[in-house]
Every structure is written in C-alpha cells, then in structure tokens.
Design a protein around this motif. Structure first.
Motif, PDB file in Angstrom:
ATOM      1  N   TRP A 147     -12.024   0.017   4.580  1.00 51.02           N
ATOM      2  CA  TRP A 147     -10.613  -0.326   4.331  1.00 51.02           C
ATOM      3  C   TRP A 147     -10.114  -1.411   5.278  1.00 51.02           C
ATOM      4  O   TRP A 147      -9.101  -2.050   5.006  1.00 51.02           O
ATOM      5  CB  TRP A 147      -9.725   0.910   4.468  1.00 51.02           C
ATOM      6  N   ALA A 203      -6.271   0.512   0.921  1.00 52.29           N
ATOM      7  CA  ALA A 203      -7.151   1.649   0.646  1.00 52.29           C
ATOM      8  C   ALA A 203      -7.651   1.586  -0.789  1.00 52.29           C
ATOM      9  O   ALA A 203      -6.864   1.570  -1.730  1.00 52.29           O
ATOM     10  CB  ALA A 203      -6.405   2.956   0.885  1.00 52.29           C
ATOM     11  N   SER A 204      -8.963   1.534  -0.943  1.00 50.34           N
ATOM     12  CA  SER A 204      -9.569   1.465  -2.268  1.00 50.34           C
ATOM     13  C   SER A 204     -10.086   2.829  -2.685  1.00 50.34           C
ATOM     14  O   SER A 204     -10.598   3.594  -1.863  1.00 50.34           O
ATOM     15  CB  SER A 204     -10.716   0.453  -2.260  1.00 50.34           C
ATOM     16  N   ASP A 205      -9.940   3.149  -3.972  1.00 42.06           N
ATOM     17  CA  ASP A 205     -10.500   4.391  -4.487  1.00 42.06           C
ATOM     18  C   ASP A 205     -12.020   4.329  -4.531  1.00 42.06           C
ATOM     19  O   ASP A 205     -12.703   5.346  -4.482  1.00 42.06           O
ATOM     20  CB  ASP A 205      -9.960   4.674  -5.900  1.00 42.06           C
ATOM     21  N   SER A 206     -12.544   3.116  -4.631  1.00 41.69           N
ATOM     22  CA  SER A 206     -13.991   2.916  -4.680  1.00 41.69           C
ATOM     23  C   SER A 206     -14.525   2.699  -3.273  1.00 41.69           C
ATOM     24  O   SER A 206     -13.950   1.948  -2.482  1.00 41.69           O
ATOM     25  CB  SER A 206     -14.326   1.700  -5.546  1.00 41.69           C
ATOM     26  N   ASN A 207     -15.614   3.332  -2.960  1.00 45.22           N
ATOM     27  CA  ASN A 207     -16.217   3.168  -1.633  1.00 45.22           C
ATOM     28  C   ASN A 207     -17.298   2.090  -1.673  1.00 45.22           C
ATOM     29  O   ASN A 207     -18.359   2.225  -1.080  1.00 45.22           O
ATOM     30  CB  ASN A 207     -16.804   4.496  -1.153  1.00 45.22           C
ATOM     31  N   GLN A 249     -13.493  -2.701  -2.970  1.00 49.90           N
ATOM     32  CA  GLN A 249     -12.564  -3.060  -1.895  1.00 49.90           C
ATOM     33  C   GLN A 249     -12.040  -4.483  -2.084  1.00 49.90           C
ATOM     34  O   GLN A 249     -10.857  -4.754  -1.847  1.00 49.90           O
ATOM     35  CB  GLN A 249     -13.260  -2.922  -0.539  1.00 49.90           C
ATOM     36  N   THR A 307      -9.294  -4.492  -4.570  1.00 51.39           N
ATOM     37  CA  THR A 307      -8.060  -3.971  -3.969  1.00 51.39           C
ATOM     38  C   THR A 307      -7.359  -5.057  -3.155  1.00 51.39           C
ATOM     39  O   THR A 307      -6.133  -5.226  -3.226  1.00 51.39           O
ATOM     40  CB  THR A 307      -8.372  -2.762  -3.075  1.00 51.39           C
TER      41      THR A 307
END
Length: 338
Positions: A167, A204-208, A213, A216
């Motif tokens: 993030w 903050a992205s829901d995807s790691n 990212q 986002t």
C-alpha cells in the motif's frame, strides 16, 4: 548480560524472542531481542538482522530508534534497544484518540527529520509505514524496522523492486524498477501523510498484487503518461501492459479539511516521476511547517489510549493455554520488529 535485568517476554517471532528489561546502570527500560539461531546459516544470523544492526549503528538521531548494545551471550546474539510505548498505526486506528492538524504536522515533521538523516547518510529505509514509526515515552516519533534498509550511492546500481509494504510502495517499484533512490521513501511518507489526514489508508487495494495496486493508484491520482513521467513506458513490467486512462482527481475533492499548504506538500510527495518528487530536505523547508497551526510539541501529542475493560466473571476466567505473552501489550513487541 550482567548490565541488564531481563523481565517478562513481550513478543516472539520467526527470528527472535523479545523481553522487557532494565539497564541496571541507568534504570531505563529497554527491549532485549534475543536472535534465534538459524540452522540454514552457520553464523546464525539472517540478512534483515545484519542490515538492521549495521544501519542502526551508523544512524544516531532523535527520530530513529536507538540501538543501545549488541553482544553474544550463551551462543545467542542479543540486541538491546530503547523500549517504545506504541506505534503510529495504533494511534491512527484507535478512534478514542483525537488529534488535530498540529498533531499531524508534528508526526510528519519528525518522520521527515528521521528519513532526511537516513538519506544524507546514503541509506534507504524501504519499508516506511505507520506501524514502523514508533512513539517513545516522551511523545517523540522514531523510525524503526530497518530490516529492508540498504545503502545506496547512486541510481545507477540495480536493487530489488520487491521492497516496501504494497500500500506504500512507489509506482516505479510496482513496475519492476531496479534503479531508484530516496523517492521510494518519500512516496511512502506521502501515503502516511494522507492516512493521517483521512485516518484510513489512502491507497489501499483489495488486490494484493502489484497490478491491482497500480490500478488503485491510477484511479486516485490519474494514469501517468510519458509526458508526466519520462521513462514510464520503459520500466520492466510496463512493457506489454495497457492501463485504463483515468483522469486526475484534485486532492481537494477527498481531503476537504486540509489546507492548501498541506495539499501542496502532499501532492509534491506523490509525484509519479521520481526525479520530480520532493526531497526530504525540501519537504522539511516547505511552508506547511511554518504556517499556523505550528507542530505540536512531542510531549503534548496524544497517546494511544488503551480502553479500560471493567472486570467481569467472563474476563476473570483464564482460558487453558493463556500465558504472559497473550496478556502482554502487543505494541511493546512491535518495537523489536519480530
């Protein structure tokens, strides 16, 4: 080891066990980090530990966690550091803690002072985030967790791009860039600044994933072009990728309570082109820190307040397997980066 009195265990991780202790000569509280032996390494030391010790021995500054001592005892390496009260993440997340614009300015100022000291000594932190910014008993903010730090001489030497928690990871790292410099720390500080203003992670992205990212970031700050960021198309992981063209949304739209000086500084930290991104030195000299309100004095900054839970029959019952570590304050253990 005769210099220190070891008390209760306050944390344990993969590489170390952390104890609270007292330095007998000065009576000050310390954290004693006992490194576990690594069977894969004949010396018993992992790379992050070596990096951390080396960097902290070189970096002595008010806004960097103090390394007090390092010594071997009974075939174990012991690292002695000052004991901290909390970290910035705990304060941000604790909704019972109220802070104002002067408090945000003070925390940001101390963060920039610490990273400026790192950069002028040619060291990149490469893992700045709120829970790696620790709060001492007198309210002073200190940079910690130098396990990913490394020295640099110029941007012509390749380094791994797999650094910084996602993030807070700069876009040049997300695109596989291996030639970078202090700008990666400044981007992370920009994300922390935004988080202090919002009291929630900004990007903050829901995807790691790096790609998730990036999407986002581009949705929040607009999709960059070669005109915005010369060399953008030549980054290793950019080739073959096409991104949706998002327009740039003015920061005032989201940060409605922030002043123009705060937004100007934030925008200069979150510039796509690392060459144009503000330096720690120039950020410290920004008018934001001179304008009203002035930064709050460290001793007057709000602290992490732990709510008092009234004892009840349910609370008084001790579950099987409970021990001192479970009942200890987990924020004390975070100091030693386990």
């Amino acid at each position: 080891m005769e210099k220190y009195q070891k008390a209760e265990k306050i944390g344990e991780g993969t590489f170390a066990v952390v104890y609270k202790g007292t330095e007998l000569a000065t009576k000050r509280l310390v954290a004693i980090k006992k490194i576990k032996k690594n069977n894969k390494n004949q010396d018993g030391l992992d790379v992050p530990t070596i990096r951390e010790i080396r960097c902290l021995k070189e970096l002595k500054h008010t806004n960097i966690v103090d390394l007090i001592d390092v010594f071997a005892h009974k075939q174990n390496l012991n690292i002695i550091m000052e004991l901290m009260d909390s970290d910035l993440e705990a304060i941000i997340k604790n909704k019972s803690v109220v802070f104002n614009a002067g408090d945000v300015k003070s925390w940001l100022l101390m963060t920039l002072r610490g990273i400026y000291h790192c950069h002028r000594n040619f060291i990149l932190h490469r893992d700045l985030k709120p829970n790696n910014l620790f709060i001492a008993g007198d309210g002073t903010l200190k940079l910690g967790d130098f396990g990913l730090a490394r020295d640099y001489g110029s941007c012509s030497k390749p380094m791994t791009s797999n650094v910084v928690t996602i993030w807070y990871r700069a876009p040049e790292l997300l695109l596989g860039g291996q030639y970078y410099g202090p700008g990666v720390d400044i981007w992370a500080i920009g994300c922390i600044f935004a988080e202090l203003l919002l009291r929630a992670p900004y990007l903050a992205s829901d995807s790691n994933t790096d790609l998730g990212q990036l999407h986002t970031i581009f949705r929040a700050l607009g999709t960059p072009t070669e005109e915005d960021w010369p060399g953008f198309s030549d980054l290793p992981d950019k080739k073959g990728l096409e991104f949706q063209m998002y327009p740039r949304t003015p920061l005032q739209t989201l940060f409605t309570a922030a002043g123009n000086d705060a937004l100007d500084l934030l925008e200069s930290m979150l510039v796509y082109d690392p060459v144009k991104r503000v330096s720690a030195y120039d950020a410290l000299n920004h008018c934001y820190f001179r304008n009203s309100p002035l930064p709050t004095k460290p001793e007057k900054l709000p602290r992490n307040i732990i709510p008092v839970v009234e004892p009840s029959e349910k609370n008084l019952k001790r579950k099987a397997g409970d021990d001192d570590l479970n009942s200890a304050n987990p924020k004390l253990a975070r100091l030693l980066f386990v």
